[in-house]
Design a protein around this motif. Structure first.
Motif, PDB file in Angstrom:
ATOM      1  N   GLY B  99       0.794  -1.214   0.000  1.00 15.51           N
ATOM      2  CA  GLY B  99       0.000   0.000   0.000  1.00 15.51           C
ATOM      3  C   GLY B  99       0.828   1.265   0.000  1.00 15.51           C
ATOM      4  N   ALA B 100       2.147   1.139  -0.035  1.00 14.10           N
ATOM      5  CA  ALA B 100       2.971   2.341  -0.071  1.00 14.10           C
ATOM      6  C   ALA B 100       2.696   3.090  -1.347  1.00 14.10           C
ATOM      7  N   GLY B 101       2.464   4.377  -1.227  1.00 11.31           N
ATOM      8  CA  GLY B 101       2.280   5.176  -2.417  1.00 11.31           C
ATOM      9  C   GLY B 101       0.894   5.079  -3.003  1.00 11.31           C
ATOM     10  N   PHE B 102       0.000   4.422  -2.322  1.00  7.73           N
ATOM     11  CA  PHE B 102      -1.384   4.464  -2.784  1.00  7.73           C
ATOM     12  C   PHE B 102      -1.857   5.895  -2.660  1.00  7.73           C
ATOM     13  N   HIS B 103      -2.357   6.406  -3.752  1.00  7.74           N
ATOM     14  CA  HIS B 103      -2.839   7.774  -3.703  1.00  7.74           C
ATOM     15  C   HIS B 103      -4.346   7.729  -3.521  1.00  7.74           C
ATOM     16  N   PRO B 104      -4.868   8.282  -2.423  1.00  8.38           N
ATOM     17  CA  PRO B 104      -6.298   8.126  -2.121  1.00  8.38           C
ATOM     18  C   PRO B 104      -7.215   8.634  -3.224  1.00  8.38           C
ATOM     19  N   GLN B 105      -6.728   9.587  -4.025  1.00  8.77           N
ATOM     20  CA  GLN B 105      -7.621  10.149  -5.031  1.00  8.77           C
ATOM     21  C   GLN B 105      -7.605   9.391  -6.351  1.00  8.77           C
ATOM     22  N   ILE B 139     -11.642  -7.113  -4.801  1.00  8.53           N
ATOM     23  CA  ILE B 139     -12.312  -5.868  -4.445  1.00  8.53           C
ATOM     24  C   ILE B 139     -13.444  -5.544  -5.404  1.00  8.53           C
ATOM     25  N   GLY B 140     -13.694  -6.448  -6.361  1.00  2.84           N
ATOM     26  CA  GLY B 140     -14.856  -6.327  -7.224  1.00  2.84           C
ATOM     27  C   GLY B 140     -14.921  -5.022  -7.983  1.00  2.84           C
ATOM     28  N   ARG B 141     -16.097  -4.401  -7.970  1.00  3.89           N
ATOM     29  CA  ARG B 141     -16.294  -3.229  -8.815  1.00  3.89           C
ATOM     30  C   ARG B 141     -15.683  -1.971  -8.230  1.00  3.89           C
ATOM     31  N   GLY B 148      -9.330   6.061  -1.812  1.00  6.84           N
ATOM     32  CA  GLY B 148      -9.746   6.737  -0.587  1.00  6.84           C
ATOM     33  C   GLY B 148     -11.100   6.273  -0.082  1.00  6.84           C
ATOM     34  N   HIS B 149     -11.930   5.721  -0.990  1.00  6.22           N
ATOM     35  CA  HIS B 149     -13.261   5.256  -0.578  1.00  6.22           C
ATOM     36  C   HIS B 149     -13.239   3.820  -0.088  1.00  6.22           C
ATOM     37  N   MET B 154      -9.999  -3.495   2.505  1.00  6.90           N
ATOM     38  CA  MET B 154      -9.836  -3.544   1.052  1.00  6.90           C
ATOM     39  C   MET B 154      -8.531  -2.895   0.626  1.00  6.90           C
ATOM     40  N   PHE B 155      -8.236  -1.790   1.266  1.00 11.02           N
ATOM     41  CA  PHE B 155      -6.997  -1.061   0.991  1.00 11.02           C
ATOM     42  C   PHE B 155      -5.797  -1.983   1.219  1.00 11.02           C
TER      43      PHE B 155
END
Lengths: 306, 263
Positions: B99-105, B139-141, B148-149, B154-155
């Motif tokens: 998850g490093a660098g996952f950008h929430p947007q 994580i499906g659809r 971020g949602h 899931m993240f």
């Protein structure tokens, strides 16, 4: 489900031996600016992420890239051009300001975003073994991307004012952008590492940006500097960003005035091309120094990023 | 064994951290007037040496703060030792950077590409494995909505799915099973087992004796930054006195429960 999970009591069979032919070597990534370009794929992804994320969720999106410099331009033009009456004395003053603004805005954006780049990406810095110069360089490229829309506005404006482009001007214009890129990267490199150790740096950079805005012939013409600082213009021209700004004005503004040759002779320093080469050389020297400082600080960056 | 069979070589590695007491100028001058120490250093890893053969799977154990994560970060190449030498062979990947660098947007899809690149995968490689990754993360659809949602589970699953699909020669895993629900944990254990069976060198940090017993051939125990034990798995666990709370006939469910306490 259960059959895939091995019984803890049962001894697992010895795994098959696989020979890896790669050599034994230190696990950390080679550092340095040149290494950044060997990791082009990550660099493009980082730049794309920044560009995509900057205007995510905003209705106007990329339009903000036009709005921001345009509003700045109107403020400068109104205050300096109309209130101070500069517009009557300097021909095509609007283009004079805007050509400079493109360079100044790019440089300041690079410096500011670059300064914050490592601290802001700390989750990445602490987890991946890539050259850390990647982050300031990515900031520079993101700012460069936003120069595009501004150039479009600039070209439209110059076209309307009856612009006569000339090949020499174009070469000098490109040179100006390269100077701003080189010095911008140098500043971003140096301040990004320094900001990890002392968070005061980002505030100091803000102060420095103000000096940049007023230290170049953007809101006032170069002619005024020649007049008031007579004999000291050399000191003024030592700042490479001054040349970068003059180069852009040479490329776009001079051709938009009614007598380009006269404007070039009066409003530009003589032998601008040589001065620009010198500015590029200075910028390059600063870049080498910045890289040396960065390499020295870089070793302790991960543990100081808390 | 000859040097050609080594996967990881660690020689006399030490790492010191500086602890800073006083951060602002005001705090520093007050401390100076009171003649307090301005800074203090802390030896996180102290003269550690060991080698790991290719295909071996090592459990790295020790109490909190014994230097496990620091050692792992140095083997991964994120930190450099102050002294000593570390050599590794081939590509290193692992469940450190999940998850490093996952950008929430950005969407899950974009983040998969970015995260895979960070872990050293090329664009073609990511494209090839993309479906597997998405299937593993399950994580499906949500794949095309911003990260971020996502729920925290899931993240974590998405990060985990990317990391576990990197073809590594050395696989590092730090407290991996602290995330996810039980079915997901089982899936992860199975996948790690698969990686191990493929002959990848495994370096596993954990407090969970059951999973260390299951996964590892050898145990290293760190104690206040020093390598205190290097050898057989059962002896290592006994050395740590962890076996008191580890009943011999662990049912599978109990083992899973324990994995949950992996932090």
């Amino acid at each position: 489900m259960a059959d895939v999970v091995a019984d803890p009591e049962k001894p697992t069979p010895t795994p098959s031996r696989r020979r890896v032919n790669a050599p034994l070597r230190p696990p950390w990534a080679e550092q340095g600016l040149l290494e950044v370009f060997r990791h082009r794929y990550i660099l493009t992804l980082l730049v794309r992420r920044e560009i995509a994320a900057r205007y995510q969720g905003s209705v106007l999106g990329l339009v903000w890239s036009y709005v921001n410099p345009l509003t700045q331009f109107f403020i400068y033009y109104f205050v300096m051009g109309i209130l101070f009456g500069r517009a009557q004395r300097t021909e095509a003053f609007a283009i004079h300001v805007f050509a400079a603004l493109v360079i100044v805005h790019f440089f300041i954006e690079t410096m500011n975003a670059g300064t914050r780049s490592i601290v802001r990406n700390k989750s990445l810095v602490q987890k991946m073994a890539v050259p850390r110069e990647m982050f300031p360089v990515a900031s520079m490229l993101v700012s460069l991307f936003h120069v595009g829309p501004q150039l479009v506005i600039l070209l439209i404006a110059t076209y309307i004012s009856g612009w006569h482009p000339d090949p020499e001007g174009m070469v000098i214009g490109v040179l100006g952008l390269v100077i701003a890129m080189t010095l911008g990267t140098a500043m971003a490199l140096f301040f990004s590492a320094a900001n990890v150790f002392l968070r005061d740096v980002s505030n100091a950079v803000n102060v420095l940006s103000n000096f940049v805005r007023f230290g170049v012939p953007m809101m006032y013409p170069y002619v005024l500097v020649k007049l008031r600082f007579h004999g000291h213009t050399n000191l003024y021209l030592l700042n490479p960003i001054t040349e970068a700004v003059l180069d852009f004005q040479r490329a776009f503004w001079v051709g938009a005035t009614s007598h380009p040759a006269r404007t070039a002779a009066v409003d530009m320093p003589p032998n601008l091309f040589l001065l620009s080469l010198r500015a590029l050389l200075i910028s390059f020297g600063v870049l080498v120094l910045a890289q040396m400082t960065f390499s020295r600080l870089e070793r302790r960056i991960p543990e100081r990023l808390l | 064994m000859s040097r050609a069979d080594k996967s990881i070589v660690v020689r006399h590695v030490s790492k010191t951290f500086t602890l800073r007491y006083h951060r602002t100028l005001k705090q520093m001058s007050v401390a100076m007037m009171r003649q307090q120490e301005l800074s203090d250093s802390f030896l996180a890893v102290n003269d550690v040496s060991f080698t790991v053969d290719q295909g071996e799977s090592i459990g790295l154990m020790g109490l909190n703060g014994s230097g496990k994560s620091t050692l792992l970060k140095m083997v991964n190449g994120i930190m450099r030792p102050d002294s000593g030498k570390i050599l590794t062979r081939g590509r290193i990947a692992g469940l450190i950077a999940t998850g490093a660098g996952f950008h929430p947007q950005l969407t899950g899809r974009d983040n998969v590409y970015l995260n895979a690149a960070i872990l050293g995968m090329s664009e073609a490689e990511t494209r090839r494995k993309f479906d597997d990754i998405v299937e593993f993360a399950d994580i499906g659809r949500f794949l095309d909505s911003p990260v971020g949602h996502y729920s925290s589970g899931m993240f974590a699953r998405l990060g985990f799915a990317v990391a576990i699909h990197v073809d590594a020669d050395v696989f590092l895993a730090d407290e991996v099973l602290a995330v996810g629900d039980r079915p997901f944990k089982r899936k992860c254990m199975a996948k790690m087992e698969e990686i191990r069976q493929g002959g990848t060198t495994l370096f596993y940090v954990s407090h969970a004796t059951a999973s260390v017993r299951r996964m590892c051939d050898r145990v290293l125990v760190l104690e206040k930054g020093r390598l205190a034990f290097d050898g057989d798995v059962d002896a290592g666990i006994r050395y740590l006195h962890y076996e008191d709370d580890d009943t011999e006939e662990l049912s599978e469910d109990a083992a899973d429960e324990e994995m949950g306490a992996d932090i």
